[in-house]
Design a protein around this motif. Structure first.
Motif, mmCIF file in Angstrom:
data_model
loop_
_atom_site.group_PDB
_atom_site.id
_atom_site.type_symbol
_atom_site.label_atom_id
_atom_site.label_comp_id
_atom_site.label_asym_id
_atom_site.label_seq_id
_atom_site.Cartn_x
_atom_site.Cartn_y
_atom_site.Cartn_z
ATOM 1 N N ALA A 67 -39.131 2.504 10.392
ATOM 2 C CA ALA A 67 -38.645 3.499 10.387
ATOM 3 C C ALA A 67 -37.661 3.312 9.450
ATOM 4 C CB ALA A 67 -37.695 3.518 11.801
ATOM 5 N N ASN A 68 -37.106 2.621 9.252
ATOM 6 C CA ASN A 68 -35.659 3.570 8.539
ATOM 7 C C ASN A 68 -36.092 3.477 6.795
ATOM 8 O OD1 ASN A 68 -33.521 1.793 9.963
ATOM 9 N ND2 ASN A 68 -34.060 -0.148 9.659
ATOM 10 N N LEU A 141 -30.243 14.096 5.660
ATOM 11 C CA LEU A 141 -30.013 12.936 7.087
ATOM 12 C C LEU A 141 -28.928 11.497 6.289
ATOM 13 C CD1 LEU A 141 -32.880 13.621 9.439
ATOM 14 C CD2 LEU A 141 -30.296 14.478 9.117
ATOM 15 N N ASP A 142 -28.475 11.331 7.032
ATOM 16 C CA ASP A 142 -27.893 9.454 6.941
ATOM 17 C C ASP A 142 -29.202 8.894 6.991
ATOM 18 O OD1 ASP A 142 -25.384 10.517 6.779
ATOM 19 O OD2 ASP A 142 -25.012 9.429 8.916
ATOM 20 N N ASN A 144 -31.024 9.254 4.390
ATOM 21 C CA ASN A 144 -32.507 9.072 3.625
ATOM 22 C C ASN A 144 -32.501 9.722 1.930
ATOM 23 O OD1 ASN A 144 -34.011 9.293 5.705
ATOM 24 N ND2 ASN A 144 -34.571 12.010 6.279
ATOM 25 N N GLN A 145 -31.138 9.614 1.406
ATOM 26 C CA GLN A 145 -31.292 9.956 -0.084
ATOM 27 C C GLN A 145 -32.139 9.365 -0.044
ATOM 28 O OE1 GLN A 145 -29.017 9.272 2.182
ATOM 29 N NE2 GLN A 145 -28.206 10.894 2.915
ATOM 30 N N ASN A 146 -32.813 8.093 -0.561
ATOM 31 C CA ASN A 146 -34.121 7.808 -1.198
ATOM 32 C C ASN A 146 -35.186 7.597 -0.492
ATOM 33 O OD1 ASN A 146 -31.911 6.960 -3.599
ATOM 34 N ND2 ASN A 146 -30.950 5.638 -1.860
ATOM 35 N N ARG A 147 -35.181 8.046 0.957
ATOM 36 C CA ARG A 147 -36.227 7.484 1.253
ATOM 37 C C ARG A 147 -37.746 8.909 0.056
ATOM 38 N NH1 ARG A 147 -37.493 6.636 6.761
ATOM 39 N NH2 ARG A 147 -35.586 6.691 7.216
ATOM 40 N N LYS A 148 -39.010 8.526 0.281
ATOM 41 C CA LYS A 148 -39.922 8.795 -0.232
ATOM 42 C C LYS A 148 -40.373 10.094 1.039
ATOM 43 C CE LYS A 148 -40.886 6.757 -3.299
ATOM 44 N NZ LYS A 148 -40.660 6.465 -4.902
#
Length: 358
Positions: A67-68, A141-142, A144-148
């Protein structure tokens, strides 16, 4: 030997379909019911604002440590008054993506469920702007700044996602299922397949399509009004004014220009037996205009699949409400197995490849 009448042929065809459905229902023995359940999943309410509307949706992340870091797919609806889970029709796909380590975010259309506004007031460009606002809400959202984060859209999203792809370079990927390309050509294809299914003669089909084109030019022209539309004779249900305005606003939609300049990763899929959009024609356009633009791009026509990539032998209807109750039951019982073989695997495998997750 007496020839079978059309009514008898239809009866035999209906009985054959019923037998097939019952066999499959028995074979899967309710195993698909779990695909309609999100209990135990990590869900979060995520709301965002766009042009005076408050849009409400749900973010669901995979189980455990995945999930992270899991990529997130934003779902873009097709036509119609759809809530975040499309009246639960999305749930087998959502659970499949979650099991594949991929998160999902989907929201109620404007004026549907817990969202304010009216989706019929939107142009395709408005829909793209709304989707980009959803993307921004997730990005902020906390963690998620580098999430795809990317998009997966259906049918009418064929006019939304190519626009997004040209204006949002931060999106990691784009997926289209049963994408439309040209509004009026899609309408022609839809009308032709409907009339063919009714057994209409080819010459009458051609005449009715030409009549429909001429009528569209009269009632949806730039100077036409809803009163002009009401003044013509109607042999089918009369559109409400907001639906009329929606069609008039969007009838010129065509994605070809956006496809030519789209360079971010794109997966486009059609069902080979699609009754709503022309799969061969639209796939050919994507192969010509979009496929060369990125080495990760893929264009796939899935055999024995419907507009929504379900098994066409059982589920090939232009509208969900045309399905007999026994077929709807089969979808509920089968869950993800209602999809044509390999259809969901294409999506999950490609997302993993693009986002480089194991």
């Amino acid at each position: 030997m007496p020839r079978k009448t059309p009514n008898r042929r239809r009866l035999f065809a209906g009985l054959a379909t019923l037998i097939i459905v019952l066999v499959i229902v028995g074979g899967f023995a309710l195993s698909g019911l779990a695909d309609f359940d999100l209990e135990g999943r990590a869900t979060r309410l995520v709301e965002f604002d766009d042009h005076g509307n408050r849009l409400s949706g749900t973010l669901i992340l995979p189980d455990g440590a995945a999930a992270n870091t899991a990529p997130i797919v934003l779902l873009i609806h097709g036509d119609g008054p759809q809530d975040r889970f499309s009246h639960d029709g999305y749930l087998p796909l959502i659970n499949s993506l979650l099991d594949g380590g991929i998160g999902v975010y989907s929201w109620d259309k404007a004026g549907i469920g817990n969202s304010t506004g009216n989706w019929l007031d939107q142009s395709m460009n408005d829909r793209a702007n709304e989707a980009m606002a959803a993307f921004a809400a997730l990005r902020n959202l906390d963690g998620n700044q580098n999430r795809k984060i990317g998009f997966l859209g259906f049918s009418q999203a064929g006019w939304v996602i190519p626009d997004i792809a040209n204006r949002l370079p931060d999106a990691a990927f784009h997926i289209l299922v049963g994408a439309a390309v040209n509004w009026q050509r899609q309408g022609t294809y839809y009308m032709r397949t409907r009339l063919e299914a009714l057994g209409t003669r080819p010459d009458e089909i051609a005449m009715r399509i030409e009549t429909a084109h001429n009528m569209d030019n009269r009632i949806f022209g730039p100077d036409s009004t809803y009163q002009d539309y009401l003044a013509i004779p109607h042999n089918q249900e009369v559109m409400a004014q907001d639906r009329y305005e929606f069609v008039k606003r969007n009838i010129g939609s065509d994605a070809t220009g956006s496809l030519e300049t789209l360079t971010s990763p794109l997966l486009a899929l059609w069902g080979e037996d699609d009754l709503n959009v022309d799969p061969a024609h639209n796939a050919a356009i994507y192969r010509k205009l979009a496929l060369p633009n990125n080495p990760l791009n893929r264009v796939i026509v899935v055999p024995d699949a419907t507009h929504g990539l379900l098994r066409s032998q059982l589920f090939n209807y232009q509208l969900a409400d045309q399905m007999p109750d026994i077929v709807k039951l089969a979808f509920v019982v089968m869950g993800r197995h209602a999809y044509a073989p390999g259809a969901i695997d294409h999506i999950i495998t490609w997302i993993k490849q693009v986002t480089q997750i194991p």
